[in-house]
Design a protein around this motif. Structure first.
Motif, PDB file in Angstrom:
ATOM      1  N   SER A  81       5.729  -2.490 -10.254  1.00 32.84           N
ATOM      2  CA  SER A  81       4.582  -3.385 -10.309  1.00 32.84           C
ATOM      3  C   SER A  81       4.979  -4.856 -10.359  1.00 32.84           C
ATOM      4  CB  SER A  81       3.725  -3.074 -11.541  1.00 32.84           C
ATOM      5  OG  SER A  81       3.230  -1.764 -11.504  1.00 32.84           O
TER       6      SER A  81
ATOM      7  N   HIS B 218       6.975   2.176  -3.855  1.00 36.21           N
ATOM      8  CA  HIS B 218       6.213   0.939  -4.003  1.00 36.21           C
ATOM      9  C   HIS B 218       5.153   0.814  -2.922  1.00 36.21           C
ATOM     10  CE1 HIS B 218       5.525  -3.446  -3.505  1.00 36.21           C
ATOM     11  NE2 HIS B 218       5.644  -3.469  -4.818  1.00 36.21           N
TER      12      HIS B 218
ATOM     13  N   GLU C 205      -0.762   1.724  -7.620  1.00 35.13           N
ATOM     14  CA  GLU C 205      -0.145   1.121  -8.804  1.00 35.13           C
ATOM     15  C   GLU C 205      -0.487   1.852 -10.091  1.00 35.13           C
ATOM     16  OE1 GLU C 205       0.305  -1.251 -12.356  1.00 35.13           O
ATOM     17  OE2 GLU C 205      -1.628  -0.662 -11.468  1.00 35.13           O
TER      18      GLU C 205
ATOM     19  N   ALA D 169      -2.834  -6.815  -8.153  1.00 37.15           N
ATOM     20  CA  ALA D 169      -2.306  -5.669  -8.889  1.00 37.15           C
ATOM     21  C   ALA D 169      -3.385  -4.629  -9.064  1.00 37.15           C
ATOM     22  CB  ALA D 169      -1.796  -6.107 -10.254  1.00 37.15           C
TER      23      ALA D 169
END
Length: 435
Positions: free
Chosen positions: A139, A341, A346, A417
């Motif tokens: 993250s 990723h 996330e 995010a």
């Protein structure tokens, strides 16, 4: 997805190395310096207390068993709670357990059950820490420099591991294992303080969950709906087990009988570490388009050390095999992190990471236990060839998975995010959809 702050110090670190990434890397260096020496110190603590080789194995198992038992729970908690709090709590448990271990060793002869309990507590802390740490790292970076960031992080950890093992060995010889365990406890304390300053203010709020079991099921759905993911997790459950047996059980025996003892084996292991650094340096400048294909092809060289021990190769040949294996696994590792990723939402990073870790360690205790019977039944040379063959076979099977061969790197774009990864990823096809 990035949760880093905008604070940067011009001239001191690159633009892409944000505050969270820098803190995570520095803290990982501190803990690796301590823990690699502490693993050696624990062995000598058992032996100096009058323990047998079997007792050493029990202490090693006490560290591994909690990983198998608690990794999945740790991953679910890390996606439910702020990850940095889970990391700090795990570091606190590691600090206390290692400090108590150090006090027992320094005060006199610790009892085996005490060492087992304290080592198990340390392993429990690791089980909760690892998924949270990997989720936090994934993250902490975004954009086109993710490959470089993951490579630098892994290179820093490898370098710290090599230095920690060398420093720990020297300290054991000079002042005894108790002080090495005390240094490890202090390292966990320092790293925990550093991780307490991680900034999660930009992390998107998590949607209310249906409970721990529901979180675990959601993580499992993320794994089972992605063939590339579960196939590689299964692959590494075998690879880690057989490579671990070759390195931890058969390797020292071959070195003692055929290669001149512990010193040449130590050099070979050091060359593996140097290889990991070389692989990380390569990945700082190389961004292969087909990440999983390149990464999976780089698993084949992990068969070289087992084959080299089976021959056995002279020391220089074994060192070359270990160097190539170290470089290759680092290329895989960076590409694997880049794939996770890119592909995993996330808010599920830690749960998926937990299943990945679980797959990697689940078969290791069983494989270690079967190493002796396998040698008795087939001979050490045949057992080592079996280890090498299994690496080759399971890796070849993974290449049959279309997504492993076809998945491509997407052009990076800064995103908020907590936003799930876009769906279209593999040569125009769609990513598997969770159900």
């Amino acid at each position: 997805m990035s949760i880093r702050t905008s604070l940067r110090t011009p001239g001191r670190r690159p633009e892409w190395a944000g505050r969270n990434y820098s803190l995570l890397t520095a803290a990982a260096v501190v803990t690796n310096l301590g823990s690699h020496g502490a693993h050696i110190a624990a062995v000598f603590a058992v032996l100096e207390a009058g323990g047998s080789v079997g007792d050493v194995g029990l202490v090693a198992a006490a560290r591994t068993l909690p990983l198998v038992l608690f990794l999945l729970v740790g991953g679910a908690l890390a996606d439910r709670l702020p990850r940095h709090r889970v990391m700090v709590a795990a570091n606190a448990l590691n600090c206390v357990s290692q400090a108590a271990f150090a006090v027992l060793v320094l005060a006199g002869e610790p009892r085996l059950w005490q060492m087992l309990v304290l080592t198990a507590l340390c392993g429990t802390g690791t089980a909760f820490f690892n998924p949270a740490a990997e989720g936090m790292l994934l993250s902490s970076v975004s954009g086109e420099h993710t490959n470089r960031a993951f490579a630098l992080f892994r290179m820093a950890m490898s370098g710290a591991g090599i230095g920690g093992a060398a420093l720990g060995g020297a300290m054991i010889a000079a002042v005894g294992p108790g002080w090495v365990l005390a240094v490890d406890a202090a390292a966990f304390a320092v790293a925990g303080v550093m991780r307490a300053f991680l900034d999660v203010s930009r992390t998107a709020e998590r949607a209310p969950s249906g409970g721990l079991l529901s979180d675990l099921r959601e993580g499992w759905v993320e794994v089972r709906t992605r063939p590339w993911l579960w196939s590689i997790v299964l692959q590494f459950s075998v690879v880690v087990a057989v490579v671990g047996v070759a390195d931890a059980v058969y390797g020292p025996l071959v070195a003692q009988e055929k290669l001149g003892g512990a010193a040449p084996w130590g050099v070979a292991l050091a060359l593996f570490g140097v290889g990991t650094i070389a692989g990380a340096v390569l990945m700082m400048v190389w961004k292969p388009r087909r990440m999983l294909l390149v990464g999976t092809l780089c698993v084949f060289p992990l068969a070289l050390p087992s084959a080299g021990l089976a021959v056995p190769l002279p020391v220089w040949g074994l060192c070359a095999a270990m160097f190539l294996a170290g470089a290759a696994i680092e290329v895989f590792g960076v590409n694997w992190m880049a794939t996770m990723h890119q592909e995993i939402p996330e808010d599920k990073f830690s749960r998926v990471s937990a299943y990945d870790w679980f797959g990697s360690v689940s078969m290791l205790p069983l494989a270690t236990a079967l190493a002796g019977p396998a040698e008795s039944a087939f001979g050490r040379t045949a057992a080592l060839w079996g280890c090498a063959s299994l690496v080759v076979v399971v890796t070849a099977l993974v290449l049959l998975v279309p997504d492993v061969r076809r998945m491509t790197r997407r052009a990076a774009a800064p995103v908020a995010a907590g936003t799930p990864a876009p769906a279209g990823t593999r040569d125009g096809t769609s990513a598997p959809t969770a159900v």
